[in-house]
Write a protein that holds these residues in place. Sequence first.
Motif, short mmCIF file in Angstrom:
data_model
loop_
_atom_site.label_atom_id
_atom_site.label_comp_id
_atom_site.label_asym_id
_atom_site.label_seq_id
_atom_site.Cartn_x
_atom_site.Cartn_y
_atom_site.Cartn_z
N PRO A 115 0.81 -1.22 0.00
CA PRO A 115 0.00 0.00 0.00
C PRO A 115 0.84 1.27 0.00
N LEU A 116 1.99 1.24 0.65
CA LEU A 116 2.86 2.43 0.62
C LEU A 116 3.41 2.66 -0.79
N LYS A 117 3.78 1.57 -1.45
CA LYS A 117 4.29 1.68 -2.81
C LYS A 117 3.23 2.22 -3.75
N ALA A 118 1.98 1.79 -3.56
CA ALA A 118 0.88 2.24 -4.42
C ALA A 118 0.61 3.73 -4.24
N ASN A 119 0.92 4.26 -3.06
CA ASN A 119 0.66 5.69 -2.79
C ASN A 119 1.96 6.45 -2.57
N GLU A 120 3.02 5.99 -3.23
CA GLU A 120 4.35 6.58 -3.00
C GLU A 120 4.39 8.07 -3.31
N LEU B 140 2.26 10.25 -2.73
CA LEU B 140 1.63 11.05 -1.67
C LEU B 140 2.44 11.08 -0.38
N LEU B 141 3.51 10.30 -0.33
CA LEU B 141 4.30 10.20 0.89
C LEU B 141 5.13 11.46 1.11
#
Length: 261
Positions: A45-50, A52-53
């Motif tokens: 999930p972090l990779k999918a929203n990278e 926005l990080l």
Amino acid sequence: MAVDNAVLAESAGAPGQPAKWRLGGALWLLGMPGVVAVVWALLPPLKANEALLPLPLWAVVLLSGLQTAVLLALAVAVGVWLAPRVGLRAPVVSSWLVGQPIGPALRVQSLPGIVGGVVGAAWLWVLSQVAPAALQPSDPASAMPLVVKLLYGGITEELLVRWGVMTLLLWLGWRMVQRGQGQPGKGLVAGAVLLSALLFALGHLPAAQALAGALTVPIVVFVLVGNTAFGLVAGWLYARHGVEAAILAHVLAHLLSSPLL
């Protein structure tokens, strides 16, 4: 302070008991695979929203792991320092560290831990049948991997909540109510079991909110009742038999219920 001599001896790291730093290190290492597992589960999930990080992906992953590892270290340290003072223990790990056979301690904990695990698995199945629709993932592939449930839920959570939080709560009650005299009464132990179970349940609300999108009354009631009930079982096992019994029950609850969910 009129504390039982055996408790004082254990607190001081007397012969037959491991040094505090050795017990703390062993328990911390026991909980670290769960930290690694939960960080690994966060990667997709972090990779999918990278985009926005606020930080690079590697930094977010590293900080997340470090934060949990530090919390685990604090919980382990609290338990190592305070558990002997209130009659709580980790008998299997302690026996292993001082070179004593672990069989006797393991035999005492095995049956209660197994029974607790079977009860926990049955409870998880019941909860799966009545769970609010919002808490049921639309894509089964997005569910938490079993390895994370076993390592983080079964081991790391028990060290955080039971070994750390429950021990601290019992010690605080013992100091305030009994002025640190004698062994904690049954009422104090029951109170620590209940409060730690409630905190254990409250800790699951953020995950429920992330899954459901909003915390409605039915969702909050479901999460609190479901997790508090098992928290009571795990807390009683810890108080009566040692933290390994609670770990065994938690691991078995996830392992046995997994094919049924």
